[in-house]
Write a protein that holds these residues in place. Sequence first.
Motif, PDB file in Angstrom:
ATOM      1  N   TYR A   1       1.015  -0.545   0.395  1.00 27.04           N
ATOM      2  CA  TYR A   1       0.220  -0.003  -0.391  1.00 27.04           C
ATOM      3  C   TYR A   1       0.871   1.590   0.377  1.00 27.04           C
ATOM      4  O   TYR A   1       1.732   1.657   1.269  1.00 27.04           O
ATOM      5  CB  TYR A   1      -0.639  -0.250   1.553  1.00 27.04           C
ATOM      6  N   GLY A   2       0.529   2.045  -0.955  1.00 29.42           N
ATOM      7  CA  GLY A   2       1.521   3.223  -1.160  1.00 29.42           C
ATOM      8  C   GLY A   2       1.087   4.277  -0.123  1.00 29.42           C
ATOM      9  O   GLY A   2       1.951   4.780   0.301  1.00 29.42           O
ATOM     10  N   GLY A   3       0.290   4.229   0.261  1.00 31.69           N
ATOM     11  CA  GLY A   3      -0.254   5.732   1.155  1.00 31.69           C
ATOM     12  C   GLY A   3       0.850   5.325   2.586  1.00 31.69           C
ATOM     13  O   GLY A   3       0.608   6.076   3.279  1.00 31.69           O
ATOM     14  N   PHE A   4       0.851   3.423   2.635  1.00 31.20           N
ATOM     15  CA  PHE A   4       1.671   3.430   3.841  1.00 31.20           C
ATOM     16  C   PHE A   4       2.752   4.448   4.206  1.00 31.20           C
ATOM     17  O   PHE A   4       3.340   4.612   5.262  1.00 31.20           O
ATOM     18  CB  PHE A   4       2.141   2.392   3.921  1.00 31.20           C
ATOM     19  N   ALA A   5       3.993   4.086   2.762  1.00 33.59           N
ATOM     20  CA  ALA A   5       5.050   4.309   2.434  1.00 33.59           C
ATOM     21  C   ALA A   5       5.306   5.287   2.999  1.00 33.59           C
ATOM     22  O   ALA A   5       5.731   6.378   3.344  1.00 33.59           O
ATOM     23  CB  ALA A   5       5.679   4.454   2.084  1.00 33.59           C
TER      24      ALA A   5
END
Lengths: 251, 251
Positions: free
Chosen positions: A111-115
């Motif tokens: 999940y991108g929004g994680f990073a």
Amino acid sequence: MATGRTHRPATRSRGIPEATVARLPLYLRALTALSERSVPTVSSEELAAAAGVNSAKLRKDFSYLGSYGTRGVGYDVEYLVYQISRELGLTQDWPVVIVGIGNLGAALANYGGFASRGFRVAALIDADPAMAGKPVAGIPVQHTDDLEKIIDDNGVSIGVIATPAGAAQQVCDRLVAAGVTSILNFAPTVLSVPDGVDVRKVDLSIELQILAFHEQRKAGEEAAGESAAVPLAPKDSGKGPDGDVPAVMPA
Amino acid sequence: MATGRTHRPATRSRGIPEATVARLPLYLRALTALSERSVPTVSSEELAAAAGVNSAKLRKDFSYLGSYGTRGVGYDVEYLVYQISRELGLTQDWPVVIVGIGNLGAALANYGGFASRGFRVAALIDADPAMAGKPVAGIPVQHTDDLEKIIDDNGVSIGVIATPAGAAQQVCDRLVAAGVTSILNFAPTVLSVPDGVDVRKVDLSIELQILAFHEQRKAGEEAAGESAAVPLAPKDSGKGPDGDVPAVMPA
DNA sequence: CCATGTGAATTGATTCACAGCG
DNA sequence: CGCTGTGAATCAATTCACATGG
């Protein structure tokens, strides 16, 4: 809606209401979008619309952080992004471990929004020896045996649990013992943790059930006034003499 | 914490408070576990502990549903499972579509707790033509073009959005136009929907940010009383004359 | 006698409405 | 003059504490 016990009535320096804290990330997202479009200032009305709240609430929320606006004008976008980021602790780097690399764990790792926004997936941990070493989202999965060492080496204080329900409490205990003090729990279980540890939970099934409740109400209302069938709010049906008790449910 | 606008102040038959509705699934889960262990009755105290709430709150919650307990004894587990299931609308079958079969969508499709308890994944929909026909969790993915027909054919009223943020509003509009009235949104966007449509959102990034806020507070408190460094709650720093304004944030 | 069910008290969140500043 | 910031009013949720009934 989510903190497991915990709420440190303790030394909470200058209490920002919990409801406000929960909305700050929302404002931050809207502000970041404005920032990317190089919008210099924004009014409470506009920003509230973008964040999906009403403007009075937004202004009240911001008033807990300080006076960051300009009367007659609005808020400076960049400045506000910084202030909220700082308030949320996003100006620092938070290494996170994800435990349980099944379908969901893998999705979270990817999940991108994680990073973005200060969070960094420091390690992936799974109990299956067959997974050990395999890269998921470019990060090699490590075995549960090394959990404590991984936490320690990376200075992790936030853990994500994406294991099956049965394993969650045990994993949680180990995380906490190893020094983790904030947990995001995707397993459908109530975790018990000592004071000072925060737990937030995300439960897909619960969200669906809440939707189903409202959905049912809607369906009932359409037919309202019709025959007395489908008593919607069976208040006070008090286990009465009538035998309407099917006793068992579809598991 | 989640409904997007919507709250139907309308004809809400015999208002069960929203906070109570949100806890019913929790009670149901605890009760189901007791039921599986063939426990016949449970006290408010025991059940509350299992669900992670306090007993006064639980009793108050149940009081909105009716008088389902026996004084001096407690609650009949099976009976209560049935009553709560019915109240939540879980005695009927809810076909659900998942739109956006990426990592997360696939994880959701595979998620077991999804299928249980009245929810059935009726269809998977994705915009990528390359995915069409491929089975995920045993269900063939269908193309977005057919969205309206799929909703209609399956009588779907609950939709799950797991698309990238950019596509979410558009998908949402189509779902709503096709007759969906409840949406569970995993995309990090505010969805706008007409009255009468419920939206709940799940946002991983937001949950982490809330944890980070509390985590930061903890870190600060440890060092409290020490040097005046790290002013935790910079209330009233009022954009003052001092030049402490870094202006830009790490995106 | 014990645990539910519930009024009353309290705490927390939201909304209103407007004074006051830029 | 417009928009922020905030007291005051309202509304919702939680907790207390005890009368009540099995």
